[in-house]
Design a protein around this motif. Structure first.
Motif, PDB file in Angstrom:
ATOM      1  N   GLU A   1     -83.800  -0.537 -14.203  1.00 56.43           N
ATOM      2  CA  GLU A   1     -84.268  -1.181 -12.971  1.00 56.43           C
ATOM      3  C   GLU A   1     -83.174  -2.056 -12.370  1.00 56.43           C
ATOM      4  OE1 GLU A   1     -87.739  -4.331 -11.505  1.00 56.43           O
ATOM      5  OE2 GLU A   1     -87.844  -3.427 -13.493  1.00 56.43           O
ATOM      6  N   GLN A   2     -82.467  -2.785 -13.214  1.00 56.41           N
ATOM      7  CA  GLN A   2     -81.404  -3.670 -12.738  1.00 56.41           C
ATOM      8  C   GLN A   2     -80.199  -2.872 -12.229  1.00 56.41           C
ATOM      9  OE1 GLN A   2     -81.190  -5.668 -16.456  1.00 56.41           O
ATOM     10  NE2 GLN A   2     -82.563  -7.344 -15.838  1.00 56.41           N
ATOM     11  N   VAL A   3     -79.900  -1.760 -12.884  1.00 51.99           N
ATOM     12  CA  VAL A   3     -78.819  -0.880 -12.424  1.00 51.99           C
ATOM     13  C   VAL A   3     -79.135  -0.367 -11.019  1.00 51.99           C
ATOM     14  CG1 VAL A   3     -77.740   1.380 -12.773  1.00 51.99           C
ATOM     15  CG2 VAL A   3     -78.023  -0.166 -14.719  1.00 51.99           C
TER      16      VAL A   3
ATOM     17  N   GLU B   1     -78.405  -8.577 -25.249  1.00 55.53           N
ATOM     18  CA  GLU B   1     -78.988  -7.423 -24.573  1.00 55.53           C
ATOM     19  C   GLU B   1     -80.438  -7.699 -24.184  1.00 55.53           C
ATOM     20  OE1 GLU B   1     -77.112  -3.482 -26.042  1.00 55.53           O
ATOM     21  OE2 GLU B   1     -77.445  -4.700 -27.814  1.00 55.53           O
ATOM     22  N   ASN B   2     -80.822  -7.209 -22.969  1.00 55.78           N
ATOM     23  CA  ASN B   2     -82.179  -7.472 -22.518  1.00 55.78           C
ATOM     24  C   ASN B   2     -83.120  -6.331 -22.915  1.00 55.78           C
ATOM     25  OD1 ASN B   2     -81.730  -5.359 -20.685  1.00 55.78           O
ATOM     26  ND2 ASN B   2     -81.205  -6.762 -19.011  1.00 55.78           N
TER      27      ASN B   2
ATOM     28  N   GLU C   1     -82.599   6.663 -23.996  1.00 53.30           N
ATOM     29  CA  GLU C   1     -84.059   6.690 -24.107  1.00 53.30           C
ATOM     30  C   GLU C   1     -84.749   6.158 -22.858  1.00 53.30           C
ATOM     31  OE1 GLU C   1     -83.710   5.879 -28.946  1.00 53.30           O
ATOM     32  OE2 GLU C   1     -84.325   4.281 -27.566  1.00 53.30           O
ATOM     33  N   THR C   2     -84.112   5.230 -22.165  1.00 50.27           N
ATOM     34  CA  THR C   2     -84.717   4.627 -20.970  1.00 50.27           C
ATOM     35  C   THR C   2     -84.256   5.281 -19.667  1.00 50.27           C
ATOM     36  OG1 THR C   2     -82.979   2.932 -20.902  1.00 50.27           O
ATOM     37  CG2 THR C   2     -85.004   2.391 -22.106  1.00 50.27           C
ATOM     38  N   GLY C   3     -83.448   6.313 -19.770  1.00 44.44           N
ATOM     39  CA  GLY C   3     -83.074   7.089 -18.588  1.00 44.44           C
ATOM     40  C   GLY C   3     -81.810   6.668 -17.872  1.00 44.44           C
ATOM     41  N   ILE C   4     -81.062   5.717 -18.420  1.00 46.78           N
ATOM     42  CA  ILE C   4     -79.849   5.264 -17.740  1.00 46.78           C
ATOM     43  C   ILE C   4     -78.786   6.351 -17.712  1.00 46.78           C
ATOM     44  CG2 ILE C   4     -77.946   3.602 -17.762  1.00 46.78           C
ATOM     45  CD1 ILE C   4     -79.875   1.522 -18.851  1.00 46.78           C
ATOM     46  N   LEU C   5     -78.584   7.038 -18.839  1.00 45.55           N
ATOM     47  CA  LEU C   5     -77.586   8.110 -18.865  1.00 45.55           C
ATOM     48  C   LEU C   5     -77.921   9.198 -17.851  1.00 45.55           C
ATOM     49  CD1 LEU C   5     -76.546   6.720 -21.473  1.00 45.55           C
ATOM     50  CD2 LEU C   5     -76.223   9.008 -22.422  1.00 45.55           C
ATOM     51  N   LYS C   6     -79.179   9.563 -17.785  1.00 46.09           N
ATOM     52  CA  LYS C   6     -79.601  10.591 -16.834  1.00 46.09           C
ATOM     53  C   LYS C   6     -79.360  10.127 -15.403  1.00 46.09           C
ATOM     54  CE  LYS C   6     -83.634  13.263 -15.328  1.00 46.09           C
ATOM     55  NZ  LYS C   6     -85.096  13.440 -15.447  1.00 46.09           N
ATOM     56  N   TRP C   7     -79.726   8.885 -15.095  1.00 45.77           N
ATOM     57  CA  TRP C   7     -79.533   8.355 -13.743  1.00 45.77           C
ATOM     58  C   TRP C   7     -78.051   8.359 -13.384  1.00 45.77           C
ATOM     59  CZ3 TRP C   7     -76.855   4.443 -11.402  1.00 45.77           C
ATOM     60  CH2 TRP C   7     -77.219   4.136 -10.087  1.00 45.77           C
TER      61      TRP C   7
ATOM     62  N   GLU D   1     -81.138  -1.672  -8.826  1.00 37.80           N
ATOM     63  CA  GLU D   1     -81.133  -2.787  -7.878  1.00 37.80           C
ATOM     64  C   GLU D   1     -79.706  -3.109  -7.447  1.00 37.80           C
ATOM     65  OE1 GLU D   1     -82.672  -7.450  -7.517  1.00 37.80           O
ATOM     66  OE2 GLU D   1     -82.808  -6.374  -9.436  1.00 37.80           O
ATOM     67  N   ALA D   2     -78.783  -3.157  -8.403  1.00 37.68           N
ATOM     68  CA  ALA D   2     -77.384  -3.441  -8.077  1.00 37.68           C
ATOM     69  C   ALA D   2     -76.810  -2.355  -7.175  1.00 37.68           C
ATOM     70  CB  ALA D   2     -76.566  -3.553  -9.362  1.00 37.68           C
ATOM     71  N   ASP D   3     -77.117  -1.113  -7.475  1.00 39.41           N
ATOM     72  CA  ASP D   3     -76.620  -0.003  -6.661  1.00 39.41           C
ATOM     73  C   ASP D   3     -77.148  -0.091  -5.235  1.00 39.41           C
ATOM     74  OD1 ASP D   3     -75.210   2.516  -6.325  1.00 39.41           O
ATOM     75  OD2 ASP D   3     -77.183   3.467  -6.276  1.00 39.41           O
ATOM     76  N   GLN D   4     -78.415  -0.443  -5.078  1.00 38.61           N
ATOM     77  CA  GLN D   4     -79.022  -0.546  -3.750  1.00 38.61           C
ATOM     78  C   GLN D   4     -78.381  -1.666  -2.932  1.00 38.61           C
ATOM     79  OE1 GLN D   4     -81.067   1.686  -2.520  1.00 38.61           O
ATOM     80  NE2 GLN D   4     -81.064   0.633  -0.552  1.00 38.61           N
TER      81      GLN D   4
END
Length: 316
Positions: A152-154, A315-316, A184-190, A156-159
């Motif tokens: 979510e934070q990634v 880490e959050n 697992e949380t989809g960051i690599l895929k995004w 937001e920063a991109d936007q």
């Protein structure tokens, strides 16, 4: 040498890290239990550059400037270095702190521009991401990234960057066989879907996955890695290390080289800390290893069976 693309820039598919360079607060002595200075590290730097490893990752908080100073001394008169450094949110910082941090980093590094500049933590995504925009407009940095952010934070920063006509170029998170949260949380895929480079740090878990440490050969007491990997945890991961050794026999490679090859197979750019010449020499071998999908899954099953929690305190 294998390469990746950071925007329009070709970069080595392995970055070299300087977390263990120098001493002081957050320095190599506190984290790793060593005290490497310029005299020790300059030959390592020169060998790495000779072998084509010219992407160097550092941060203002590594030894509170010590790592940047040593790296800056090493890169004098060397125009071929690709530099990555970071702004770390630290409590009550005022407006334009990102720019001030960058100027101090550039001074220590002896450069006028940084190739890749990071917001080191998600303490205030809106506030600090916006401060990257003037740096991009003034071409004080070429690319920007975020580190230790969740999906979510990634986004937001991109936007925020896109609204100003720029984009997020990179994400840097803790990612290893023992800690796959970013996948697992989809960051690599995004990242893959949005042409954002994913840099994986602590791939070797500060040495725990090199095969050089176990219950009888623990980390130095009082260091960060000794706290993260006490004797009982080192003993718990021996099953995974056996799997890395067994696979290494097939490829004539070390557990560290197999682990790095896994990170490459996952489509990441691993950041590998180097303090010795032999560590640099070992990196090229990782490029030669092409793990099969079956081997990758097999290592991940072994890692899951270990069942240890290696999440870092920041880490959050």
């Amino acid at each position: 040498m294998k390469y990746a693309k950071l925007g329009d820039t070709e970069i080595p598919a392995i970055a070299l890290g300087t977390w263990s360079w120098g001493t002081g607060i957050n320095g190599g002595n506190q984290i790793f239990g060593n005290s490497y200075g310029e005299e020790d590290l300059k030959p390592v730097f020169e060998l790495a550059m000779k072998q084509g490893f010219n992407l160097w990752d550092t941060a203002a908080v590594y030894g509170m400037g010590a790592a940047e100073k040593i790296l800056g001394s090493c890169i004098k008169n060397n125009p071929n270095v690709i530099l990555s450094t970071k702004f770390t949110p630290l409590g009550l910082q005022t407006r334009k702190a990102v720019g001030r941090f960058l100027k101090k980093s550039c001074c220590r590094l002896g450069v006028e521009q940084v190739d890749l500049y990071w917001i080191h933590s998600p303490a205030n995504v809106q506030k600090w991401t916006k401060e990257l925009i003037p740096l991009l407009k003034q071409e004080e940095v070429k690319y920007v990234g975020v580190s230790n952010h969740n999906l979510e934070q990634v986004k937001e920063a991109d936007q925020i960057l896109k609204q100003a006509g720029f984009k997020l170029s990179a994400v840097q998170n803790h990612y290893s066989l023992l800690y796959q949260v970013s996948e697992e949380t989809g960051i690599l895929k995004w990242c893959k879907e949005n042409q954002v480079v994913f840099f994986s740090y602590m791939v070797l878990e500060q040495g725990a996955l090199t095969g050089r440490y176990d219950g009888e050969h623990p980390f130095k007491r009082g260091t960060r890695r000794a706290k993260a990997f006490p004797v009982e945890v080192l003993n718990q991961i021996q099953g995974l290390l056996k799997g890395l050794r067994d696979l290494g026999e097939q490829y004539k490679a070390t557990p560290a080289q197999i682990t790095i090859a896994w990170a490459l197979a996952k489509g990441t750019v691993p950041i590998i800390g180097v303090t010795k010449k032999e560590q640099v020499e070992d990196l090229s071998k990782a490029f030669e290893i092409e793990l099969t999908a079956k081997e990758v899954k097999g290592l991940e099953r072994l890692a899951k069976d270990v069942g240890v929690n290696v999440k870092a305190s920041w880490e959050n």
